[in-house]
Design an enzyme around this catalytic site. Structure first.
Site, PDB file in Angstrom:
ATOM      1  N   GLY A 191       7.628 -34.335 -17.985  1.00  0.00           N
ATOM      2  CA  GLY A 191       7.469 -34.949 -16.669  1.00  0.00           C
ATOM      3  C   GLY A 191       6.765 -36.288 -16.724  1.00  0.00           C
ATOM      4  O   GLY A 191       6.505 -36.896 -15.698  1.00  0.00           O
ATOM      5  N   ARG A 192       6.415 -36.697 -17.921  1.00  0.00           N
ATOM      6  CA  ARG A 192       5.639 -37.936 -18.140  1.00  0.00           C
ATOM      7  C   ARG A 192       4.386 -37.912 -17.280  1.00  0.00           C
ATOM      8  O   ARG A 192       3.580 -37.011 -17.436  1.00  0.00           O
ATOM      9  CB  ARG A 192       6.505 -39.175 -17.865  1.00  0.00           C
ATOM     10  CG  ARG A 192       5.973 -40.418 -18.538  1.00  0.00           C
ATOM     11  CD  ARG A 192       6.875 -41.605 -18.286  1.00  0.00           C
ATOM     12  NE  ARG A 192       8.124 -41.510 -18.993  1.00  0.00           N
ATOM     13  CZ  ARG A 192       8.306 -41.906 -20.252  1.00  0.00           C
ATOM     14  NH1 ARG A 192       7.311 -42.427 -20.930  1.00  0.00           N
ATOM     15  NH2 ARG A 192       9.482 -41.792 -20.828  1.00  0.00           N
TER      16      ARG A 192
ATOM     17  N   ASP B 277      12.448 -36.094 -14.843  1.00  0.00           N
ATOM     18  CA  ASP B 277      11.110 -36.123 -14.227  1.00  0.00           C
ATOM     19  C   ASP B 277      11.153 -36.118 -12.688  1.00  0.00           C
ATOM     20  O   ASP B 277      10.147 -35.795 -12.052  1.00  0.00           O
ATOM     21  CB  ASP B 277      10.339 -37.362 -14.686  1.00  0.00           C
ATOM     22  CG  ASP B 277      10.228 -37.449 -16.207  1.00  0.00           C
ATOM     23  OD1 ASP B 277      10.357 -36.407 -16.869  1.00  0.00           O
ATOM     24  OD2 ASP B 277      10.022 -38.562 -16.726  1.00  0.00           O
TER      25      ASP B 277
ATOM     26  N   ARG C 177       7.848 -14.668 -20.974  1.00  0.00           N
ATOM     27  CA  ARG C 177       7.155 -13.648 -20.173  1.00  0.00           C
ATOM     28  C   ARG C 177       7.398 -12.237 -20.727  1.00  0.00           C
ATOM     29  O   ARG C 177       6.483 -11.409 -20.743  1.00  0.00           O
ATOM     30  CB  ARG C 177       7.581 -13.724 -18.711  1.00  0.00           C
ATOM     31  CG  ARG C 177       6.771 -12.789 -17.824  1.00  0.00           C
ATOM     32  CD  ARG C 177       7.277 -12.796 -16.404  1.00  0.00           C
ATOM     33  NE  ARG C 177       6.850 -13.964 -15.657  1.00  0.00           N
ATOM     34  CZ  ARG C 177       5.624 -14.142 -15.165  1.00  0.00           C
ATOM     35  NH1 ARG C 177       4.686 -13.248 -15.374  1.00  0.00           N
ATOM     36  NH2 ARG C 177       5.333 -15.208 -14.465  1.00  0.00           N
TER      37      ARG C 177
ATOM     38  N   ASP D 276      10.931 -38.532 -10.734  1.00  0.00           N
ATOM     39  CA  ASP D 276       9.760 -39.309 -10.305  1.00  0.00           C
ATOM     40  C   ASP D 276      10.121 -40.672  -9.725  1.00  0.00           C
ATOM     41  O   ASP D 276       9.277 -41.555  -9.659  1.00  0.00           O
ATOM     42  CB  ASP D 276       8.804 -39.488 -11.510  1.00  0.00           C
ATOM     43  CG  ASP D 276       9.465 -40.239 -12.660  1.00  0.00           C
ATOM     44  OD1 ASP D 276      10.703 -40.375 -12.653  1.00  0.00           O
ATOM     45  OD2 ASP D 276       8.742 -40.678 -13.566  1.00  0.00           O
TER      46      ASP D 276
ATOM     47  N   ARG E 234      15.472 -47.071 -25.464  1.00  0.00           N
ATOM     48  CA  ARG E 234      14.460 -47.834 -24.725  1.00  0.00           C
ATOM     49  C   ARG E 234      14.321 -49.145 -25.484  1.00  0.00           C
ATOM     50  O   ARG E 234      13.825 -49.159 -26.593  1.00  0.00           O
ATOM     51  CB  ARG E 234      13.135 -47.067 -24.681  1.00  0.00           C
ATOM     52  CG  ARG E 234      13.223 -45.773 -23.886  1.00  0.00           C
ATOM     53  CD  ARG E 234      11.847 -45.188 -23.621  1.00  0.00           C
ATOM     54  NE  ARG E 234      11.938 -44.055 -22.718  1.00  0.00           N
ATOM     55  CZ  ARG E 234      12.017 -42.788 -23.094  1.00  0.00           C
ATOM     56  NH1 ARG E 234      11.990 -42.489 -24.373  1.00  0.00           N
ATOM     57  NH2 ARG E 234      12.101 -41.811 -22.208  1.00  0.00           N
TER      58      ARG E 234
ATOM     59  N   THR F  44      16.798 -38.931 -14.444  1.00  0.00           N
ATOM     60  CA  THR F  44      15.665 -38.545 -15.287  1.00  0.00           C
ATOM     61  C   THR F  44      15.252 -37.132 -14.912  1.00  0.00           C
ATOM     62  O   THR F  44      15.236 -36.786 -13.725  1.00  0.00           O
ATOM     63  CB  THR F  44      14.459 -39.497 -15.134  1.00  0.00           C
ATOM     64  OG1 THR F  44      13.291 -38.829 -15.637  1.00  0.00           O
ATOM     65  CG2 THR F  44      14.175 -39.902 -13.702  1.00  0.00           C
TER      66      THR F  44
ATOM     67  N   ARG G 121      -0.549 -10.613 -23.096  1.00  0.00           N
ATOM     68  CA  ARG G 121      -1.131 -11.872 -23.556  1.00  0.00           C
ATOM     69  C   ARG G 121      -1.129 -12.946 -22.477  1.00  0.00           C
ATOM     70  O   ARG G 121      -0.508 -12.798 -21.432  1.00  0.00           O
ATOM     71  CB  ARG G 121      -0.287 -12.406 -24.718  1.00  0.00           C
ATOM     72  CG  ARG G 121      -0.678 -11.874 -26.053  1.00  0.00           C
ATOM     73  CD  ARG G 121       0.263 -12.440 -27.108  1.00  0.00           C
ATOM     74  NE  ARG G 121      -0.149 -12.032 -28.421  1.00  0.00           N
ATOM     75  CZ  ARG G 121       0.666 -11.914 -29.452  1.00  0.00           C
ATOM     76  NH1 ARG G 121       1.946 -12.177 -29.316  1.00  0.00           N
ATOM     77  NH2 ARG G 121       0.201 -11.545 -30.623  1.00  0.00           N
TER      78      ARG G 121
ATOM     79  N   ALA H 170       4.192 -18.368 -11.857  1.00  0.00           N
ATOM     80  CA  ALA H 170       3.111 -18.646 -12.810  1.00  0.00           C
ATOM     81  C   ALA H 170       1.745 -18.257 -12.250  1.00  0.00           C
ATOM     82  O   ALA H 170       1.534 -18.234 -11.036  1.00  0.00           O
ATOM     83  CB  ALA H 170       3.118 -20.133 -13.151  1.00  0.00           C
TER      84      ALA H 170
ATOM     85  N   ASP I 116      13.012 -45.295 -13.919  1.00  0.00           N
ATOM     86  CA  ASP I 116      12.434 -46.504 -13.309  1.00  0.00           C
ATOM     87  C   ASP I 116      12.324 -47.671 -14.291  1.00  0.00           C
ATOM     88  O   ASP I 116      12.488 -48.826 -13.900  1.00  0.00           O
ATOM     89  CB  ASP I 116      11.100 -46.212 -12.608  1.00  0.00           C
ATOM     90  CG  ASP I 116      10.079 -45.593 -13.532  1.00  0.00           C
ATOM     91  OD1 ASP I 116      10.414 -45.269 -14.692  1.00  0.00           O
ATOM     92  OD2 ASP I 116       8.925 -45.438 -13.099  1.00  0.00           O
TER      93      ASP I 116
ATOM     94  N   GLY J 280      15.221 -42.171 -21.384  1.00  0.00           N
ATOM     95  CA  GLY J 280      15.427 -40.793 -21.828  1.00  0.00           C
ATOM     96  C   GLY J 280      16.716 -40.231 -21.258  1.00  0.00           C
ATOM     97  O   GLY J 280      17.023 -40.445 -20.085  1.00  0.00           O
TER      98      GLY J 280
END
Ligand code: F6P
Length: 329
Positions: free
Chosen positions: A176-177, A133, A160, A135, A78, A131, A168, A192, A109, A17
């Site tokens: 983030g996979r 992510d 917001r 991660d 990929r 990435t 609401r 949040a 990775d 990605g």
């Protein structure tokens, strides 16, 4: 120009990605190589390009004016074919044909596991972590994370405004996979009501319903629920909130918006530093290394060693989130 090593020509590719800052990393690899008198070849379309021999010559000029651009000028993919031994052998043959003394792969990775296979075919390899992510276990930081987080924060701030006007509930799914780093960070930055991350598991009653209830009791009339994509579906969470609390939530899946855009200063600087260190590692005759940011410094470590641990969510950040959302668990 710094002279060194037997390394005369290297290849650079982006894989997996895309992430904002990949172009800055390509630029850095090319310029750091040029500085050392090393020629640089750009491999296009990730490992697919290495298999098919899809390359372009790069020099200091050809990477001018890309430091501020999102995406990747080399395209990315990929590659299914590269998962096969035949694909890996073809890729190694391309390296031999082009006279490449090493490959720098900029990616996540999956891209690094690809490098490990390529090195088994006799190619010197170094990975640069990129990435959104964040991660990758061995590095504190991956290129793209900061920009993606800021993009998500900006989008959520906009949501917001309208959620507040209509009193609401908003449920926002963040990429983030399988990891929740991005969601947790964005949740802290946006204040949040609740953040769901895969690392902590999800107890719908405790993590969503009770948090909305606590926020309502505290006087709030709009609610922001952030869901890491690996923790569940925002659509399902929205339905559950409607069924249990009678609210009428609006669901937003931020998706690939988070992957695009002008890289932040942090991403440009990290990419530039990592690219430089990748070239340095190859020039020093190293192989099978991944460049890592560790406590503010760039280091290189063995790829397999780097991938073997599991990256957990920041417990300190999560502890702060618990306090901010007002519930002990
Ligand atoms: O790894 C980066 C990432 O954006 C993940 O957060 C996400 O799950 C995945 O890639 C999406 O991949 P694709 O671009 O193939 O849809």
């Amino acid at each position: 120009m710094a002279q060194d090593s037997k390394v005369k020509r290297i290849g650079v590719l982006t894989s997996g990605g895309d992430a904002p800052g990949m172009n800055a990393a390509i630029r850095s690899v090319v310029r750091a190589a040029t500085f050392r008198g090393i020629e640089c070849i750009g491999i296009r379309r990730g490992y697919n390009g290495l298999i098919s021999g899809d390359f372009i010559q790069l020099n200091a000029e050809s990477v001018a004016h890309i430091i501020n651009r999102g995406g990747t000028m080399l395209y990315t993919a990929r590659s299914e074919e590269f998962r096969t031994l035949e694909g890996q052998q073809k890729a190694a043959a391309t390296c031999k044909l082009l006279g490449l003394d090493g490959i720098v792969a900029i990616g996540g990775d999956g891209s690094f596991r690809g490098l490990v296979e390529l090195s088994k075919q006799g190619v010197s390899v170094v990975g640069v972590p990129a990435t959104i992510d964040n991660d990758i276990v061995c590095t504190d930081y991956t290129i793209g994370y900061d920009t993606a987080a800021n993009t998500a924060v900006e989008a959520i701030d906009r949501l917001r405004d309208t959620m507040q006007s209509h009193e609401r509930c908003s449920v926002v799914e963040v990429m983030g996979r399988n990891a929740g780093h991005l969601a947790l960070y964005v949740g802290l930055a946006t204040g949040a009501t609740a953040v769901l991350v895969p690392e902590k598991g999800v107890d719908f009653e405790r993590d969503v319903i009770e948090r909305i209830r606590a926020a309502r009791l505290a006087g709030n009339t709009h609610f922001m629920i952030i869901v890491a994509e690996g923790a569940g579906s925002a659509i399902e969470i929205g339905k559950g909130i409607h069924e249990e609390l009678g609210l009428d939530p609006r669901v937003t899946i931020l998706g690939h918006i988070q992957r695009g855009g002008t890289p932040s200063a942090r991403d440009r600087v990290m990419a530039t530093r990592m690219g430089y260190h990748a070239v340095q590692a190859l020039a020093e005759g190293k192989t099978n290394r991944v460049i890592c940011a560790q406590q503010g410094k760039m280091v290189d470590i063995d790829i397999l060693e780097g991938l073997s641990m599991k990256k957990t969510i920041s417990e300190q950040q999560y502890e702060v989130l618990e306090a901010m959302t007002g519930i002990d668990s």
